[in-house]
Scaffold this motif. Structure first.
Motif, short mmCIF file in Angstrom:
data_model
loop_
_atom_site.label_atom_id
_atom_site.label_comp_id
_atom_site.label_asym_id
_atom_site.label_seq_id
_atom_site.Cartn_x
_atom_site.Cartn_y
_atom_site.Cartn_z
N THR A 38 -48.86 -45.49 -11.42
CA THR A 38 -49.21 -44.29 -10.65
C THR A 38 -50.25 -44.60 -9.59
O THR A 38 -50.16 -44.15 -8.45
CB THR A 38 -49.74 -43.21 -11.60
OG1 THR A 38 -50.73 -43.80 -12.48
CG2 THR A 38 -48.63 -42.61 -12.45
N ALA A 197 -50.74 -37.31 -10.09
CA ALA A 197 -50.11 -37.98 -11.23
C ALA A 197 -51.03 -39.05 -11.81
O ALA A 197 -51.07 -39.25 -13.03
CB ALA A 197 -48.79 -38.60 -10.79
N THR A 198 -51.78 -39.73 -10.94
CA THR A 198 -52.72 -40.75 -11.40
C THR A 198 -53.82 -40.14 -12.27
O THR A 198 -54.18 -40.68 -13.33
CB THR A 198 -53.35 -41.48 -10.20
OG1 THR A 198 -52.31 -42.08 -9.42
CG2 THR A 198 -54.32 -42.56 -10.66
N ILE A 200 -53.66 -37.23 -13.91
CA ILE A 200 -53.05 -36.74 -15.15
C ILE A 200 -52.82 -37.90 -16.11
O ILE A 200 -53.09 -37.80 -17.31
CB ILE A 200 -51.72 -36.01 -14.84
CG1 ILE A 200 -52.00 -34.70 -14.09
CG2 ILE A 200 -50.95 -35.72 -16.13
CD1 ILE A 200 -50.75 -34.03 -13.55
N GLY A 201 -52.31 -39.01 -15.58
CA GLY A 201 -52.08 -40.18 -16.41
C GLY A 201 -53.35 -40.72 -17.02
O GLY A 201 -53.38 -41.12 -18.19
N HIS A 202 -54.43 -40.70 -16.24
CA HIS A 202 -55.70 -41.23 -16.72
C HIS A 202 -56.21 -40.42 -17.91
O HIS A 202 -56.71 -40.99 -18.90
CB HIS A 202 -56.73 -41.20 -15.59
CG HIS A 202 -58.11 -41.61 -16.02
ND1 HIS A 202 -58.43 -42.90 -16.36
CD2 HIS A 202 -59.25 -40.88 -16.17
CE1 HIS A 202 -59.71 -42.96 -16.70
NE2 HIS A 202 -60.23 -41.76 -16.59
N PHE A 203 -56.09 -39.09 -17.82
CA PHE A 203 -56.61 -38.24 -18.89
C PHE A 203 -55.59 -37.97 -20.00
O PHE A 203 -55.89 -37.24 -20.94
CB PHE A 203 -57.09 -36.90 -18.29
CG PHE A 203 -58.31 -37.04 -17.42
CD1 PHE A 203 -59.54 -37.33 -17.98
CD2 PHE A 203 -58.22 -36.90 -16.05
CE1 PHE A 203 -60.68 -37.48 -17.19
CE2 PHE A 203 -59.35 -37.04 -15.25
CZ PHE A 203 -60.58 -37.33 -15.82
N SER A 204 -54.40 -38.57 -19.86
CA SER A 204 -53.37 -38.38 -20.88
C SER A 204 -53.66 -39.17 -22.16
O SER A 204 -53.10 -38.86 -23.21
CB SER A 204 -52.01 -38.79 -20.33
OG SER A 204 -51.94 -40.20 -20.16
N GLY A 205 -54.48 -40.19 -22.04
CA GLY A 205 -54.77 -41.02 -23.20
C GLY A 205 -53.84 -42.21 -23.35
O GLY A 205 -54.05 -43.05 -24.24
N LEU A 206 -52.82 -42.31 -22.50
CA LEU A 206 -51.90 -43.44 -22.58
C LEU A 206 -52.59 -44.68 -21.99
O LEU A 206 -53.03 -44.65 -20.83
CB LEU A 206 -50.61 -43.15 -21.81
CG LEU A 206 -49.74 -42.03 -22.37
CD1 LEU A 206 -48.58 -41.73 -21.42
CD2 LEU A 206 -49.20 -42.40 -23.75
N LEU A 209 -51.67 -45.98 -18.49
CA LEU A 209 -51.98 -45.13 -17.34
C LEU A 209 -53.48 -44.92 -17.16
O LEU A 209 -53.91 -44.14 -16.31
CB LEU A 209 -51.28 -43.77 -17.48
CG LEU A 209 -49.75 -43.81 -17.56
CD1 LEU A 209 -49.19 -42.40 -17.70
CD2 LEU A 209 -49.15 -44.48 -16.32
N HIS A 210 -54.28 -45.64 -17.95
CA HIS A 210 -55.74 -45.50 -17.85
C HIS A 210 -56.25 -46.16 -16.58
O HIS A 210 -55.96 -47.33 -16.30
CB HIS A 210 -56.40 -46.13 -19.07
CG HIS A 210 -57.89 -46.05 -19.03
ND1 HIS A 210 -58.58 -44.87 -19.29
CD2 HIS A 210 -58.84 -46.98 -18.75
CE1 HIS A 210 -59.88 -45.09 -19.17
NE2 HIS A 210 -60.07 -46.36 -18.83
#
Length: 299
Positions: A38, A197-198, A200-206, A209-210
């Motif tokens: 992302t 999207a970046t 969201i990916g960062h805070f998704s915990g994956l 995507l951190h």
């Protein structure tokens, strides 16, 4: 004689453009795990948006940026590119480069289906045949990857769908603004969505995507990809204006051939016989769709 020279030059421009896109894909593959896909996609489009916006403002003033025609469609175009970019960035990390690029060549068939569903265009018999043949090829190419990767093997198909959305919305917005301005709007909307999207990916915990601060060469490579992709699209545009869209369409497969070659040389991705069969079906379906469209126009 001059017309023949112009068409030949156009074909070479397009071939160079698509081959350059494959070089960018190979660079991305070599960056696997260094930064989230992302973030890479967002950086690529944000840099392009900044550079091209500056040129557009210099030419036409701030109104050209602030008054975006048909904004809903422009954001849909950007959404297609955002999905397509993230998907192909991730796909080339987990799959052989040539196979990932091969599957993205289902885009013309997906575009024909979307144009029929969304724009009311007639779905011709050749498009139906090409779609069935192409997706037979996709199943053949995916068969080992799906067993190993699961749903991640469908990433190239998601990329093709994103690009099909872009092409379909391009048709729907044809004439809304000049070619360069439309490219600027695409870069702006795609970069905004990709930055979102970046985050969201960062805070998704994956973990994949951190976000983190990358090494300098990661950002430098992203900048190079932004420049090379912008140059590639310029070459494709110049080639299309000289030779015509129908004439240059087969040159798109230069991207596939370059990707297979680079994957073989740098990553040891040697396609097996079944993968080559699947690729042949996908490419053959695309060429058949191109030929039938050109034939129907000439008849």
């Amino acid at each position: 004689m001059m017309a023949q020279h112009s068409e030949r030059a156009g074909l070479l421009y397009v071939l160079a453009g698509f081959s350059l896109l494959a070089v960018g894909d190979a660079i991305i593959k070599g960056m696997a795990g260094m930064w989230p896909p992302t973030a890479m996609a967002a950086t690529r489009y944000a840099l392009a948006a900044i550079g091209m916006s500056a040129v557009l403002v210099h030419r036409e003033g701030w109104n050209a940026i602030l008054h975006m025609p048909r904004p809903g469609m422009q954001w849909l175009r950007g959404g297609g590119v955002a999905v397509g970019s993230i998907a192909i960035f991730a796909a080339v990390w987990v799959m052989p480069l040539g196979e990932a690029i091969t599957i993205t060549f289902t885009q013309p068939m997906l575009t024909a289906l979307l144009a029929a569903l969304c724009l009311g265009e007639r779905l011709r018999k050749p498009a139906i045949i090409a779609t069935l043949v192409a997706f037979t090829g996709v199943v053949i190419v995916l068969r080992p990857n799906f067993l190993v990767l699961g749903m991640a093997a469908l990433l190239p198909l998601a990329s093709a769908l994103g690009m099909a959305v872009l092409i379909t919305t391009n048709r729907a917005t044809a004439g809304a603004a000049g070619t360069f301005a439309m490219q600027v709007y695409l870069s702006i909307t795609a970069s905004v969505l990709l930055i979102g999207a970046t985050l969201i990916g960062h805070f998704s915990g994956l973990p994949a995507l951190h976000m983190h601060w990358p090494a300098w060469h990661v950002f430098a490579r992203c900048a190079f990809i932004a420049c090379s992709a912008t140059t590639a699209h310029l070459f494709i545009y110049l080639g299309t204006t000289r030779a015509g869209a129908a004439a240059v369409a087969p040159m798109t497969y230069g991207q596939l051939l370059t990707a297979v070659l680079l994957g073989w040389i740098f990553f040891g991705d040697v396609p097996d016989a079944l993968s080559l069969l699947g690729a042949t079906l996908i490419v053959g379906a695309g060429l058949y769709l191109w030929w039938s469209g050109r034939h129907s126009k000439n008849s």
